[in-house]
Design a protein around this motif. Structure first.
Motif, PDB file in Angstrom:
ATOM      1  N   LEU A  53       0.899  -1.198   0.049  1.00  0.00           N
ATOM      2  CA  LEU A  53       0.036  -0.087   0.099  1.00  0.00           C
ATOM      3  C   LEU A  53       0.991   1.231   0.112  1.00  0.00           C
ATOM      4  O   LEU A  53       1.668   1.237   0.660  1.00  0.00           O
ATOM      5  N   ILE A  54       0.508   2.198  -0.912  1.00  0.00           N
ATOM      6  CA  ILE A  54       1.480   3.490  -0.800  1.00  0.00           C
ATOM      7  C   ILE A  54       0.214   4.444  -0.412  1.00  0.00           C
ATOM      8  O   ILE A  54      -0.744   4.857  -0.972  1.00  0.00           O
ATOM      9  N   ILE A  55       0.728   5.267   0.672  1.00  0.00           N
ATOM     10  CA  ILE A  55       0.043   6.704   0.985  1.00  0.00           C
ATOM     11  C   ILE A  55       0.932   7.579   0.628  1.00  0.00           C
ATOM     12  O   ILE A  55       1.643   8.083   1.536  1.00  0.00           O
ATOM     13  N   ALA A 101      -5.796  -1.184   4.950  1.00  0.00           N
ATOM     14  CA  ALA A 101      -4.830  -1.302   5.925  1.00  0.00           C
ATOM     15  C   ALA A 101      -5.568  -2.670   6.837  1.00  0.00           C
ATOM     16  O   ALA A 101      -4.901  -3.299   7.169  1.00  0.00           O
ATOM     17  N   ARG A 102      -6.667  -2.503   6.994  1.00  0.00           N
ATOM     18  CA  ARG A 102      -7.288  -3.588   8.080  1.00  0.00           C
ATOM     19  C   ARG A 102      -7.769  -4.862   7.620  1.00  0.00           C
ATOM     20  O   ARG A 102      -7.952  -5.887   8.136  1.00  0.00           O
ATOM     21  N   GLU A 103      -8.264  -4.602   6.009  1.00  0.00           N
ATOM     22  CA  GLU A 103      -8.685  -5.873   5.519  1.00  0.00           C
ATOM     23  C   GLU A 103      -8.041  -6.703   4.418  1.00  0.00           C
ATOM     24  O   GLU A 103      -7.985  -7.918   4.349  1.00  0.00           O
ATOM     25  N   LEU A 104      -7.383  -6.086   3.729  1.00  0.00           N
ATOM     26  CA  LEU A 104      -6.586  -6.636   2.470  1.00  0.00           C
ATOM     27  C   LEU A 104      -5.113  -7.267   3.081  1.00  0.00           C
ATOM     28  O   LEU A 104      -4.654  -6.837   3.978  1.00  0.00           O
ATOM     29  N   GLU A 105      -4.767  -8.568   2.459  1.00  0.00           N
ATOM     30  CA  GLU A 105      -3.559  -9.062   2.504  1.00  0.00           C
ATOM     31  C   GLU A 105      -2.552  -7.986   1.971  1.00  0.00           C
ATOM     32  O   GLU A 105      -2.635  -7.732   0.742  1.00  0.00           O
ATOM     33  N   GLN A 164      -1.781   2.210  12.672  1.00  0.00           N
ATOM     34  CA  GLN A 164      -2.119   1.393  13.869  1.00  0.00           C
ATOM     35  C   GLN A 164      -2.599   0.215  13.156  1.00  0.00           C
ATOM     36  O   GLN A 164      -2.504  -1.163  13.730  1.00  0.00           O
ATOM     37  N   ALA A 165      -3.530   0.068  12.064  1.00  0.00           N
ATOM     38  CA  ALA A 165      -4.030  -1.234  11.779  1.00  0.00           C
ATOM     39  C   ALA A 165      -3.165  -2.094  11.201  1.00  0.00           C
ATOM     40  O   ALA A 165      -3.128  -3.094  11.363  1.00  0.00           O
ATOM     41  N   LEU A 166      -2.086  -1.546  10.458  1.00  0.00           N
ATOM     42  CA  LEU A 166      -0.917  -2.286   9.871  1.00  0.00           C
ATOM     43  C   LEU A 166      -0.208  -2.874  11.064  1.00  0.00           C
ATOM     44  O   LEU A 166      -0.132  -3.914  10.949  1.00  0.00           O
ATOM     45  N   ALA A 167       0.096  -2.119  11.931  1.00  0.00           N
ATOM     46  CA  ALA A 167       0.842  -2.624  13.096  1.00  0.00           C
ATOM     47  C   ALA A 167       0.068  -3.736  13.740  1.00  0.00           C
ATOM     48  O   ALA A 167       0.674  -4.583  14.273  1.00  0.00           O
TER      49      ALA A 167
END
Length: 140
Positions: A27-29, A64-68, A88-91
């Protein structure tokens, strides 16, 4: 002069990153299109694909919460300054991520100070080994 890059991982010898066929996307933000494309190019050359670049936090949090995901590159200078729910979701899921910033002294929230932070002016020369390191540490 203090280094803009900190590391939170140790790369073990023999650490294996999944083969290209089994690598989840990154993911790129990054709100700046030119820089998002540069990051995408670096990831692509390392054999990673990307989920689409997230234009805003509302779109990035569910990703960040749902995808692999294989990891994320997060701009600390994003306009809405609310990147921490994504981090936080990633961590929480154990997904590695790298912060990037144009600021000379980034203000990273205390609970994320162990994460890698990379100055944008060093992006080309430093991002590639940093991505290799965080992705290898996630699969050991």
């Amino acid at each position: 002069m203090m280094s803009m890059m900190t590391t939170m991982f140790t790369v073990r010898k023999g650490a294996k990153v999944p083969s290209a066929d089994h690598r989840p996307p990154w993911l790129i933000i990054e709100p700046e299109n030119r820089l998002a494309l540069l990051i995408e190019n670096i990831l692509s050359r390392l054999g990673w694909s990307i989920v689409r670049p997230a234009e805003n936090i509302e779109k990035a949090v569910p990703i960040a919460r749902e995808l692999e995901l294989g990891g994320a590159v997060i701009d600390l200078d994003a306009p809405d300054k609310l990147i921490y729910p994504v981090a936080q979701a990633l961590a929480n899921r154990g997904i590695p991520f790298v912060f990037i910033t144009a600021l000379s002294r980034p203000l990273v929230r205390e609970d994320f100070r162990d994460r890698p932070v990379l100055a944008k002016r060093f992006l080309m020369e430093k991002l590639r080994p940093l991505i290799r390191g965080v992705s290898a540490s996630a699969y050991t």
